[in-house]
Write a protein that holds these residues in place. Sequence first.
Motif, short mmCIF file in Angstrom:
data_model
loop_
_atom_site.label_atom_id
_atom_site.label_comp_id
_atom_site.label_asym_id
_atom_site.label_seq_id
_atom_site.Cartn_x
_atom_site.Cartn_y
_atom_site.Cartn_z
N TRP A 49 -40.46 51.44 -18.84
CA TRP A 49 -40.06 51.83 -17.55
C TRP A 49 -40.84 51.27 -16.50
CZ3 TRP A 49 -35.23 52.55 -16.41
CH2 TRP A 49 -34.22 53.49 -17.41
N VAL A 50 -41.99 51.34 -16.81
CA VAL A 50 -43.06 50.74 -15.74
C VAL A 50 -42.71 49.41 -15.61
CG1 VAL A 50 -45.36 50.08 -15.17
CG2 VAL A 50 -44.69 52.32 -16.26
N LEU A 51 -42.48 48.61 -16.65
CA LEU A 51 -42.09 47.14 -16.50
C LEU A 51 -40.96 47.01 -15.88
CD1 LEU A 51 -42.65 43.87 -17.07
CD2 LEU A 51 -41.84 44.16 -19.37
N LEU A 52 -39.80 47.57 -16.16
CA LEU A 52 -38.35 47.40 -15.62
C LEU A 52 -38.59 47.77 -14.15
CD1 LEU A 52 -35.52 46.72 -16.21
CD2 LEU A 52 -34.88 48.85 -16.86
N ALA A 53 -39.02 48.89 -13.92
CA ALA A 53 -39.17 49.23 -12.34
C ALA A 53 -39.89 48.41 -11.49
CB ALA A 53 -39.75 50.73 -12.51
N ALA A 54 -41.00 47.82 -12.17
CA ALA A 54 -41.60 46.93 -11.27
C ALA A 54 -40.72 45.54 -10.97
CB ALA A 54 -42.82 46.34 -12.10
N VAL A 55 -39.85 45.09 -11.89
CA VAL A 55 -38.91 43.95 -11.48
C VAL A 55 -38.05 44.43 -10.67
CG1 VAL A 55 -37.30 42.87 -12.70
CG2 VAL A 55 -39.52 42.93 -14.00
N LEU A 56 -37.46 46.12 -10.76
CA LEU A 56 -36.51 46.07 -9.76
C LEU A 56 -37.15 46.47 -8.35
CD1 LEU A 56 -34.07 47.58 -8.63
CD2 LEU A 56 -34.94 49.79 -9.74
N GLY A 57 -38.28 46.85 -8.53
CA GLY A 57 -39.28 47.25 -7.12
C GLY A 57 -39.40 45.79 -6.54
N TRP A 58 -39.54 44.75 -6.88
CA TRP A 58 -39.65 43.23 -6.44
C TRP A 58 -38.50 43.13 -5.69
CZ3 TRP A 58 -43.40 39.76 -6.00
CH2 TRP A 58 -43.11 38.43 -5.36
N PHE A 59 -37.25 43.26 -6.40
CA PHE A 59 -35.95 43.08 -5.46
C PHE A 59 -35.77 43.78 -4.25
CE2 PHE A 59 -35.52 40.78 -9.63
CZ PHE A 59 -34.85 39.51 -9.36
N CYS A 60 -35.99 45.21 -4.65
CA CYS A 60 -35.91 46.04 -3.42
C CYS A 60 -36.90 45.59 -2.43
CB CYS A 60 -36.28 47.68 -3.93
SG CYS A 60 -35.25 48.26 -5.27
#
Length: 328
Positions: free
Chosen positions: A288-299
Motif C-alpha cells: 500500500w505504501v508503494l501504490l499510495a506513493a504512486v497515487l500521491g505523485w498524481f495528486c
Amino acid sequence: MRPMVKSPAAFADRRRFGAVLILGWMALGAAGIGYARIKDIPGGAAWPVLAAFLTAYPFYLVPAFPALRSYFSGMRLPGWLAASALLPYLVACLGGVRFQWSAVGLLAALALALGVWFIVLPRSPAADIAFLALIPCVLLGGYLNRIYLPVYPRLKDVVFLGHVALIQMAVMALLVERRVPDPGYGFLPNRADWRIGVMHFLYFVPAGLPLALLLNMVHFAKPAQWWLMVPSFFGFLWTVALSEEFFIWGVLQGWLRGWMGQAAAMIGASLTFGLIHISFRGFPNWRWVLLAAVLGWFCGRARNRAGSIRAGMVTHALVFATWRAFFG
C-alpha cells in the motif's frame, strides 16, 4: 476579548460560514440518525455522539474561512484549540463515551502542544518536520483510542471525533501561527480544480490499476449502488482527502521545495504520502505504501497544475470512490 474586526471580507466570510454551518448540521444530523438505525445503536448512546459531532463541526469549518481563522492568532490560539478538542468530547460523554479525567488531560495536552508549538519554538526545519510528524504519531500510535472509549461496542468509530479535532487543530496552527501560504484550503473545488483533478485521476488509472492487480491488492467485485457512492465520495473529499492533501502537498511539499528544489520535493512528498498509509490493512503494508506513493505523485501534479490542493483532493477522492465501488 475585543470584537472581531468588521471588514467586508470578514462579513462575507461570516455569511458564508453561517450558510455552510446550517446546511452541514442538517446533513450531519440526517446521516447520524441513519447511521444509528443501520447499526442499531440505542438512542441513549447515539444522540450524545451525534451532538458531539454537531458541536465539532463549527470548529472544523473555521480554518476554511480566512477572515475568521485569522482572529485566533497569537495567544488566542491555544484556548481555541482546547475548546475545539474538549467540548465535543464532553458532549459525547453524556452517554456515548466513557468520561475519564485522564482523557481530558490528554486532549488538553495535545491542544496545548499544537497551539504553542510555533509560538515557543524557533522557526526551523526541525521544528516544522517534527510538527508534521506528530500528526501520524498521534493517529497511528493509539493516542486517541485511549481517549474515546465507547460505552456501546458498535460506537467504535467514535474515535473519528478525535481525528476531526486533530485535523482542524493542526491546520489552524499551520495557517494561523506558522503562516504557511494558503494552498487553497477549502471544501468546494472550483471548475478548474474539478477538471484538473478528473484529468489526473484518468492519468493515474493506467498506472495504478495494473500495479494494484499485480500486487494482488484489489479484486473486482459487484459494483456498489451509485447513490451510496455519492455521499461516500464527498465524505472522503471533505475529511481524509482534505487533510492529507493539505499536510503533504499544501505544506510539506512547499517546505521541501524551499530546502531541496522542486524535483526532490515531489519525490519526498510522494514517498511521505505513501508512508502514511503503511498501517492500512495491516502493519507494515509496503504494498500500500508503494501504490499510495504512486497515487500521491498524481495528486501532487494535480495540486501544482491547479495551484490548489482542491484539485488533488478531487483526484484522491475519485480513486477512493472507484476502489470502493468496483473492487474488494
